[in-house]
Design a protein around this motif. Sequence first.
Motif, PDB file in Angstrom:
ATOM      1  N   ARG A 501      26.473  12.465  31.361  1.00  0.00           N
ATOM      2  CA  ARG A 501      25.463  11.770  30.548  1.00  0.00           C
ATOM      3  C   ARG A 501      24.099  12.436  30.619  1.00  0.00           C
ATOM      4  O   ARG A 501      23.416  12.574  29.604  1.00  0.00           O
ATOM      5  N   ASP A 502      23.725  12.872  31.814  1.00  0.00           N
ATOM      6  CA  ASP A 502      22.405  13.486  31.947  1.00  0.00           C
ATOM      7  C   ASP A 502      22.330  14.774  31.130  1.00  0.00           C
ATOM      8  O   ASP A 502      21.305  15.070  30.522  1.00  0.00           O
ATOM      9  N   PHE A 503      23.423  15.524  31.094  1.00  0.00           N
ATOM     10  CA  PHE A 503      23.465  16.766  30.321  1.00  0.00           C
ATOM     11  C   PHE A 503      23.395  16.460  28.824  1.00  0.00           C
ATOM     12  O   PHE A 503      22.731  17.160  28.062  1.00  0.00           O
ATOM     13  N   LEU A 504      24.062  15.398  28.388  1.00  0.00           N
ATOM     14  CA  LEU A 504      24.099  15.055  26.964  1.00  0.00           C
ATOM     15  C   LEU A 504      22.762  14.498  26.462  1.00  0.00           C
ATOM     16  O   LEU A 504      22.424  14.657  25.285  1.00  0.00           O
ATOM     17  N   ARG A 505      22.019  13.865  27.358  1.00  0.00           N
ATOM     18  CA  ARG A 505      20.775  13.200  26.940  1.00  0.00           C
ATOM     19  C   ARG A 505      19.798  14.190  26.320  1.00  0.00           C
ATOM     20  O   ARG A 505      19.466  15.206  26.910  1.00  0.00           O
ATOM     21  N   GLY A 506      19.331  13.860  25.114  1.00  0.00           N
ATOM     22  CA  GLY A 506      18.367  14.694  24.416  1.00  0.00           C
ATOM     23  C   GLY A 506      18.962  15.914  23.755  1.00  0.00           C
ATOM     24  O   GLY A 506      18.261  16.677  23.092  1.00  0.00           O
TER      25      GLY A 506
END
Length: 545
Positions: A501-506
């Motif tokens: 999720r952190d990688f996908l964010r933004g």
Amino acid sequence: MISVDGIAVEFSGETLFSNVSFVINENDKIALMGKNGAGKSTMMKIIAGVQKASRGNVRCPKEAVIAYLPQHLLTDDDCTVFEEASKAFGQIHEMQQEMDRLNKELETRTDYDSDEYMGIIQKVTDLGEKFYAIEEVNYDAEVEKALQGLGFRREDFTRPTSEFSGGWRMRIELAKILLQKPDLILLDEPTNHVDIESVIWLEDFLLNKAKAVIVISHDKAFIDNITNRTIEVTMGRIYDYKANYTHYLQLREERRSHQLKAYQEQQKFIADTKQFIERFKGTYSKTNQVNSRERMLEKLDIIEIDEVDTSSLKLRFPPSARSGDYPVIAKDLSKKYDEHVVFKEANMSIGRGEKVSFVGRNGEGKSTMIKAIMGEIDFEGQCDLGHNAKVGYFAQNQAALLDPNLTVFQTVDEVAKGDVRTQIKNILGQFMFSGDHIDKKVGVLSGGERTRLAMVKLLLEPVNVLILDEPTNHLDIRSKDVLKEALLNFDGTLILVSHDRDFLRGLSNKVFEFKNKRVIEHFETIDAFLERNRMESLKEMDLKA
């Protein structure tokens, strides 16, 4: 309470860490952090009891259960998924069988006054106390709940474990660990092979049902959500913070600032002292002062500044020719294997320069859709690449497809064309392969190193459509950050499958959700998608309550 007392690890004349001590309390949720090679996995193996320290020991209560999930593990192939997961309760079933056996023996014996007879009675009594002290549980229901939480469907329960990939076998082992309800759970990269929904389920379990947990992970969102303490392994020692990962980064920066200030002050003091010694050496009236200052320098503990992992990927996607307006178009696309329908009548138009995410539980068709786009499988309906679309494709098993007998340099040299061949060493240096590393055989590389090498191969030719299927597995946090930055600056079209999720964010501005044999287009960020789905899940739970 479990305590690590004076642990030291030395090999080949080098010290990995020395005299490390800390206490693991009953409900601690600890992130074990540090640069690659600092000794995190070694520390975890020592706590798990699968590796011995050079010195020191781990103390824990006699009845304490420690469960360990390593990065790489395969379950046996002689049973079904449900049977393998049920082995979590093997000790309880064995206890019951032993009680039954002893009771039957008592029924047939007539030597009531013998020592042997009394000994059997004592064994049955002891076993009974342990067995009946265990909370009564519907074991089959618990196994089912754990397997479904980790992404297995009911029809998977009776399938042999041999039919599943290494990632899915890892989930079976994780289910067994969670079912044992241990006093301490040790998890080494647990989210590498699970989808977003399963990560959310795992977070909930670790927060609300698990006791103590120590986790090594490159998933920043995951460790931020579940941990309340961070132990950093660096330069042979540890720093212990009562903080989650994000707060720890701030505290670490403050610590380094203090260290740097103290180091600079000490270096000035040393320089001034040496200057005094040189100036007055041989001056009779200053002899005592000179000797005193020389002894002071000899006894001085030199302040060290903690190392910072400055190695990183420097990804620069080369420019490529402009594609048509819609590089990827699918109309009424359906795919099934025999009677199993993966998805049906899917429609998808991805515009030039768009960055989209494919999300959904494993098995819902994300990778199948990518294979359809790449023309690797047959399907019903239409799926076309647009005008002048030049595709770069990074598959989940891309790293595994590398030839283990080639060196790092040979692997890149095989695919390099034209002038770029003169730049191979520079390119490899950008991906943390330098010096003797370029002569290493691929077969001895770690998972992260292979992933980076596979990424080098992908970048050697200019593309305007990038399709990345789980590109961040085995990449450390810093490497993922730099890859993400490069993808943000990529001016082509990006299709991304990731559970991180952190990688996908933004990174994406549109989400295609694969669910219930359908592909649903959402014009929203991954944050909005996750927030909305969490709310839906909570409503569903309320309805079932």
